[in-house]
Design a protein around this motif. Sequence first.
Motif, short mmCIF file in Angstrom:
data_model
loop_
_atom_site.label_atom_id
_atom_site.label_comp_id
_atom_site.label_asym_id
_atom_site.label_seq_id
_atom_site.Cartn_x
_atom_site.Cartn_y
_atom_site.Cartn_z
N LYS A 126 27.87 14.07 -2.37
CA LYS A 126 26.73 13.18 -2.12
C LYS A 126 25.70 13.24 -3.25
O LYS A 126 24.50 13.42 -3.05
CB LYS A 126 26.07 13.52 -0.77
CG LYS A 126 26.96 13.19 0.42
CD LYS A 126 26.26 13.50 1.72
CE LYS A 126 27.08 13.00 2.91
NZ LYS A 126 28.40 13.61 3.03
N GLU A 127 26.24 13.15 -4.47
CA GLU A 127 25.43 13.09 -5.70
C GLU A 127 24.65 14.37 -5.97
O GLU A 127 23.79 14.39 -6.84
CB GLU A 127 24.46 11.89 -5.66
CG GLU A 127 25.17 10.55 -5.57
CD GLU A 127 24.21 9.37 -5.61
OE1 GLU A 127 22.99 9.60 -5.67
OE2 GLU A 127 24.70 8.23 -5.59
N ASN A 154 32.58 12.40 -1.74
CA ASN A 154 31.93 12.08 -0.47
C ASN A 154 31.16 13.28 0.07
O ASN A 154 30.12 13.13 0.72
CB ASN A 154 32.96 11.63 0.56
CG ASN A 154 33.45 10.21 0.30
OD1 ASN A 154 32.79 9.44 -0.39
ND2 ASN A 154 34.61 9.88 0.84
N GLU A 155 31.66 14.48 -0.20
CA GLU A 155 30.98 15.69 0.24
C GLU A 155 29.85 16.09 -0.70
O GLU A 155 28.84 16.65 -0.27
CB GLU A 155 31.99 16.85 0.36
CG GLU A 155 33.04 16.63 1.44
CD GLU A 155 32.45 16.43 2.81
OE1 GLU A 155 31.38 17.00 3.11
OE2 GLU A 155 33.04 15.68 3.61
N LYS A 210 29.89 22.48 1.71
CA LYS A 210 28.42 22.45 1.77
C LYS A 210 27.85 23.83 1.46
O LYS A 210 26.84 23.96 0.77
CB LYS A 210 27.98 21.96 3.14
CG LYS A 210 28.33 20.51 3.42
CD LYS A 210 28.00 20.10 4.84
CE LYS A 210 28.45 18.68 5.13
NZ LYS A 210 28.23 18.29 6.53
#
Length: 217
Positions: A117-118, A114-115, A74
């Motif tokens: 998130k587009e 998944n991390e 992130k």
Amino acid sequence: MRFVPAKIPYLIKRIFPNYVWDFSSNKKILYLTFDDGPTPEITQWTLNTLKKHNAKATFFCIGNNVTKYPDIIKNILEEGHSIGNHTQDHVKGWKTSTKNYLENVLKAETIIKNELKEKQQLKLYRPPFGQLKNSQGKAIIQLGYKIIMWSVISFDWEHKISKAQCLENVISKASKKNNIIVFHDSVKASRNMMYALPKVLEHFSKEGYVFKAIPSY
């Protein structure tokens, strides 16, 4: 044992033309890349160092590490860097069947996506150790990936190489525009990488270069 020089020969680029070794532009741009993370403390140190020089980079992440340290991914995204796939377990292509290799790549893809998130498309791939069978390379390209190799490698993970030599590998070989440079945000490479990276950023910034992330599209 090293099988390639710090600067990739032109002949190798000709033999594997479907892989990305560098970019074509008249602008003074360098593309820093970091393999094998995310790694606690080391990746965050790398992000902080890049930020001081307003530099962007590309991080080729191992799926297992992403599972362990999702917050670091992130942070990478929030700082505006690109993310690439570096397999789930850092597997050696030459010693792995194409079927098992692709399963490993796809497992990492699922975890990393998944991390993301587009926030970013996962279209960049780098094979661990630079090892890739022709069948593996073709299959990965068919999945929609750009296979990103490099034009300059620091050898930061090699303990027999001094910090000064690691720095010299990059300073002396990356003097041309649009080179893709390899570092590692790993524990093994940390001694040399953490010495060389700030000096590389300072040197080439003074020479008028900018550092960009590899586009993920």
